[in-house]
Enzyme design. Structure first.
Site, PDB file in Angstrom:
ATOM      1  N   LYS A 213       0.810  -1.222   0.000  1.00  0.00           N
ATOM      2  CA  LYS A 213       0.000   0.000   0.000  1.00  0.00           C
ATOM      3  C   LYS A 213       0.846   1.276   0.000  1.00  0.00           C
ATOM      4  CE  LYS A 213      -4.319  -2.058   1.307  1.00  0.00           C
ATOM      5  NZ  LYS A 213      -5.354  -2.373   2.289  1.00  0.00           N
ATOM      6  N   ARG A 248      -3.379 -10.464   4.838  1.00  0.00           N
ATOM      7  CA  ARG A 248      -3.788 -10.434   3.426  1.00  0.00           C
ATOM      8  C   ARG A 248      -2.657  -9.825   2.602  1.00  0.00           C
ATOM      9  NH1 ARG A 248      -5.970  -7.135  -0.371  1.00  0.00           N
ATOM     10  NH2 ARG A 248      -7.642  -7.975  -1.662  1.00  0.00           N
TER      11      ARG A 248
HETATM   12  N1  HH2 Z   1      -7.333  -4.164   0.850  1.00  0.00           N
HETATM   13  C1  HH2 Z   1      -7.629  -4.193  -0.489  1.00  0.00           C
HETATM   14  C2  HH2 Z   1      -8.750  -4.912  -0.934  1.00  0.00           C
HETATM   15  N2  HH2 Z   1      -9.526  -5.604  -0.090  1.00  0.00           N
HETATM   16  N3  HH2 Z   1     -10.021  -6.311   2.113  1.00  0.00           N
HETATM   17  C3  HH2 Z   1      -9.754  -6.296   3.425  1.00  0.00           C
HETATM   18  N4  HH2 Z   1     -10.534  -6.972   4.287  1.00  0.00           N
HETATM   19  N5  HH2 Z   1      -8.683  -5.592   3.932  1.00  0.00           N
HETATM   20  C4  HH2 Z   1      -7.853  -4.870   3.127  1.00  0.00           C
HETATM   21  O1  HH2 Z   1      -6.919  -4.224   3.652  1.00  0.00           O
HETATM   22  C5  HH2 Z   1      -8.114  -4.872   1.718  1.00  0.00           C
HETATM   23  C6  HH2 Z   1      -9.236  -5.613   1.239  1.00  0.00           C
HETATM   24  C7  HH2 Z   1      -6.770  -3.439  -1.453  1.00  0.00           C
HETATM   25  O2  HH2 Z   1      -5.785  -4.264  -2.021  1.00  0.00           O
HETATM   26  P1  HH2 Z   1      -5.850  -4.920  -3.486  1.00  0.00           P
HETATM   27  O3  HH2 Z   1      -6.938  -5.953  -3.543  1.00  0.00           O
HETATM   28  O4  HH2 Z   1      -4.527  -5.412  -3.891  1.00  0.00           O
HETATM   29  O5  HH2 Z   1      -6.163  -3.710  -4.446  1.00  0.00           O
HETATM   30  P2  HH2 Z   1      -7.450  -3.303  -5.273  1.00  0.00           P
HETATM   31  O6  HH2 Z   1      -8.506  -2.947  -4.289  1.00  0.00           O
HETATM   32  O7  HH2 Z   1      -6.968  -2.131  -6.094  1.00  0.00           O
HETATM   33  O8  HH2 Z   1      -7.876  -4.475  -6.110  1.00  0.00           O
END
Ligand code: HH2
Length: 272
Positions: A213, A248
């Site tokens: 992040k 995660r």
């Molecule tokens: N962060 C992201 C997405 N989903 N869910 C939970 N529970 N906690 C988190 O910190 C979280 C999440 C963001 O990461 P990523 O899926 O890599 O990115 P994007 O939302 O751009 O797909």
């Protein structure tokens, strides 16, 4: 590794996720990626079809279904021992995802986006992750403010936990997540990690998602998404030490190793 620590590998079936958008949009590529992450030690896979990065535009339900359902079906067959999670805020996506093999619904809106989602989780006897977010992805990073970020996130999670249980979701299957980066400055994120034990005190497993992040890049003096693994490891180790249970991440192999070493050390510290 501490027996309760579990790594959740991220499988983003999206064109626009902030760190791996477009890489696993194809069904077979996404399934192969999930299988690889399980091989690296992920106990859980989180399959998402909608980016929640700051500024992201919502995805239509039909498109989200088209992205995640075939991938979940493929993973249910390819890695039957892995716990499958769907990263969605939509009730119909959750319903079809559960039918395809997901047993956890990871909802970044903590059941606020669609009231029907709670019924889907309750009726399926599924688990869910309730995450804190200030505002919505399109605008959440526009000057977020708190008096005390930790007590506000804690009060929110406590209230959403009560709501979820009231809607018939099994309390034993609920995880809580501070929502690192969701309407938070670097300072807010650091404060939440430093005082994560206050959220652990709510009595449910705490999940953290710091992987790659923006704040990690900022704290390290300006690092792009591909250069944030050291920060990802540091924050997950800190979170483990403060009692987090689910981690995660995108870079599963490195974090599994880091948590194995940190977990043994934390266990030794607790033994005295
Ligand atoms: N962060 C992201 C997405 N989903 N869910 C939970 N529970 N906690 C988190 O910190 C979280 C999440 C963001 O990461 P990523 O899926 O890599 O990115 P994007 O939302 O751009 O797909």
């Amino acid at each position: 590794m501490d027996p309760v620590a579990q790594v959740m590998g991220v499988v983003n079936v999206t064109p626009d996720s902030f760190s791996d958008g477009g890489r696993y949009l194809d069904r077979d590529a996404a399934v192969a990626h999930g299988v690889e992450l399980v091989g690296q030690g992920a106990a859980i896979l989180d399959v998402g079809g909608e980016s929640t990065r700051p500024g992201a535009e919502p995805v239509a339900q039909e498109e989200e279904l088209r992205r995640v359902v075939p991938v979940l079906r493929g993973l249910a067959e390819a890695v039957p021992d892995a716990t499958l999670s769907v990263d969605t805020s939509k009730a119909e996506v959750a319903r079809q995802a559960v039918a395809a093999g997901a047993v956890v619904v990871n909802d970044v809106s903590a059941l606020r986006a669609e009231p029907g989602l709670a019924d889907v989780v309750a009726q399926a006897g599924a688990g869910c992750c309730l995450m804190h977010m200030l505002g919505e992805p399109r605008t959440m990073q526009d000057d977020p403010r708190y008096d005390d970020v930790v007590s506000e996130v804690k009060a929110f999670l406590e209230q959403r936990l009560e709501y979820a249980v009231g809607r018939g979701i099994d309390e034993q299957r609920i995880w809580l997540d501070p929502g690192i980066g969701f309407g938070k400055t670097a300072r807010h994120n650091v404060e939440l990690l430093a005082r994560l034990d206050e959220l652990v005190a709510l009595g449910r497993p705490v999940m953290v998602g710091t992987s790659r992040k923006t704040f990690l890049g900022r704290l390290a003096g300006g690092r792009d998404t591909g250069e944030r693994l050291p920060g990802t490891i540091a924050t997950n180790v800190m979170a483990l030490q403060r009692g987090a249970a689910i981690f995660r991440v995108h870079d599963v192999a490195a974090v599994v190793d880091a948590l194995a070493v940190a977990g043994a050390t934390v266990a030794a510290m607790r033994r005295g």
